[in-house]
Design a protein around this motif. Sequence first.
Motif, mmCIF file in Angstrom:
data_model
loop_
_atom_site.group_PDB
_atom_site.id
_atom_site.type_symbol
_atom_site.label_atom_id
_atom_site.label_comp_id
_atom_site.label_asym_id
_atom_site.label_seq_id
_atom_site.Cartn_x
_atom_site.Cartn_y
_atom_site.Cartn_z
ATOM 1 N N MET A 90 0.840 -1.193 0.000
ATOM 2 C CA MET A 90 0.000 0.000 0.000
ATOM 3 C C MET A 90 0.885 1.256 0.000
ATOM 4 O O MET A 90 1.975 1.248 0.530
ATOM 5 N N ILE A 91 0.365 2.280 -0.568
ATOM 6 C CA ILE A 91 1.082 3.548 -0.660
ATOM 7 C C ILE A 91 0.702 4.410 0.537
ATOM 8 O O ILE A 91 -0.480 4.568 0.858
ATOM 9 N N ASP A 92 1.718 4.955 1.192
ATOM 10 C CA ASP A 92 1.471 5.880 2.289
ATOM 11 C C ASP A 92 0.932 7.179 1.694
ATOM 12 O O ASP A 92 1.627 7.843 0.920
ATOM 13 N N PRO A 93 -0.313 7.570 2.013
ATOM 14 C CA PRO A 93 -0.885 8.783 1.398
ATOM 15 C C PRO A 93 -0.143 10.055 1.783
ATOM 16 O O PRO A 93 -0.279 11.073 1.123
ATOM 17 N N GLY A 94 0.668 9.994 2.825
ATOM 18 C CA GLY A 94 1.431 11.176 3.212
ATOM 19 C C GLY A 94 2.446 11.592 2.157
ATOM 20 O O GLY A 94 2.765 12.770 2.013
ATOM 21 N N ILE A 95 2.939 10.611 1.388
ATOM 22 C CA ILE A 95 3.952 10.916 0.374
ATOM 23 C C ILE A 95 3.359 11.757 -0.760
ATOM 24 O O ILE A 95 3.872 12.845 -1.053
ATOM 25 N N PRO A 96 2.280 11.314 -1.419
ATOM 26 C CA PRO A 96 1.739 12.176 -2.480
ATOM 27 C C PRO A 96 1.120 13.467 -1.935
ATOM 28 O O PRO A 96 1.146 14.502 -2.610
ATOM 29 N N GLN A 130 -2.535 11.789 -9.261
ATOM 30 C CA GLN A 130 -2.787 10.486 -9.879
ATOM 31 C C GLN A 130 -2.356 9.350 -8.957
ATOM 32 O O GLN A 130 -3.020 8.314 -8.903
ATOM 33 N N VAL A 131 -1.279 9.541 -8.213
ATOM 34 C CA VAL A 131 -0.848 8.527 -7.247
ATOM 35 C C VAL A 131 -1.929 8.331 -6.191
ATOM 36 O O VAL A 131 -2.263 7.193 -5.819
ATOM 37 N N LEU A 132 -2.499 9.420 -5.702
ATOM 38 C CA LEU A 132 -3.583 9.316 -4.713
ATOM 39 C C LEU A 132 -4.792 8.601 -5.302
ATOM 40 O O LEU A 132 -5.395 7.739 -4.642
ATOM 41 N N ARG A 133 -5.156 8.940 -6.515
ATOM 42 C CA ARG A 133 -6.311 8.296 -7.159
ATOM 43 C C ARG A 133 -6.072 6.800 -7.348
ATOM 44 O O ARG A 133 -6.954 5.983 -7.086
ATOM 45 N N SER A 134 -4.873 6.454 -7.810
ATOM 46 C CA SER A 134 -4.546 5.039 -8.013
ATOM 47 C C SER A 134 -4.564 4.280 -6.695
ATOM 48 O O SER A 134 -5.063 3.150 -6.625
ATOM 49 N N SER A 135 -4.034 4.884 -5.660
ATOM 50 C CA SER A 135 -4.034 4.256 -4.339
ATOM 51 C C SER A 135 -5.463 4.044 -3.848
ATOM 52 O O SER A 135 -5.787 2.984 -3.289
ATOM 53 N N ASP A 136 -6.303 5.027 -4.074
ATOM 54 C CA ASP A 136 -7.708 4.914 -3.676
ATOM 55 C C ASP A 136 -8.397 3.778 -4.436
ATOM 56 O O ASP A 136 -9.144 2.993 -3.853
ATOM 57 N N GLU A 137 -8.126 3.695 -5.734
ATOM 58 C CA GLU A 137 -8.723 2.618 -6.547
ATOM 59 C C GLU A 137 -8.238 1.249 -6.085
ATOM 60 O O GLU A 137 -9.026 0.305 -5.973
ATOM 61 N N MET A 138 -6.928 1.134 -5.812
ATOM 62 C CA MET A 138 -6.381 -0.147 -5.363
ATOM 63 C C MET A 138 -6.970 -0.558 -4.013
ATOM 64 O O MET A 138 -7.297 -1.720 -3.798
ATOM 65 N N THR A 139 -7.136 0.410 -3.117
ATOM 66 C CA THR A 139 -7.730 0.111 -1.814
ATOM 67 C C THR A 139 -9.178 -0.337 -1.985
ATOM 68 O O THR A 139 -9.618 -1.296 -1.338
ATOM 69 N N GLY A 140 -9.904 0.330 -2.861
ATOM 70 C CA GLY A 140 -11.284 -0.058 -3.125
ATOM 71 C C GLY A 140 -11.392 -1.468 -3.687
ATOM 72 O O GLY A 140 -12.240 -2.270 -3.277
#
Length: 75
Positions: A1-7, A58-68
């Motif tokens: 998972m991507i740490d949302p703090g980075i983007p 886009q990183v945030l959006r992709s992370s959100d999609e992957m989490t979903g």
Amino acid sequence: MIDPGIPLSGLSRAEGSLLQTARRIASFGGSPEGDTVDLSAEAVAMIEAKNAYQANLQVLRSSDEMTGMLLNVMG
């Protein structure tokens, strides 16, 4: 998972860069130091800030999609 703090940090840096560039452009011709503003360099800086903002978004959006997707698979 991507740490949302980075983007999110990247978005903040891109926003700060865009604001600094806008201030330098706004000072063009309005003050003695404004005459030294290189408008072509500032335009490039604005494009770079815009691209950095879009990439981090886009990183945030992709992370959100992957989490979903993960939650759908697990749920």
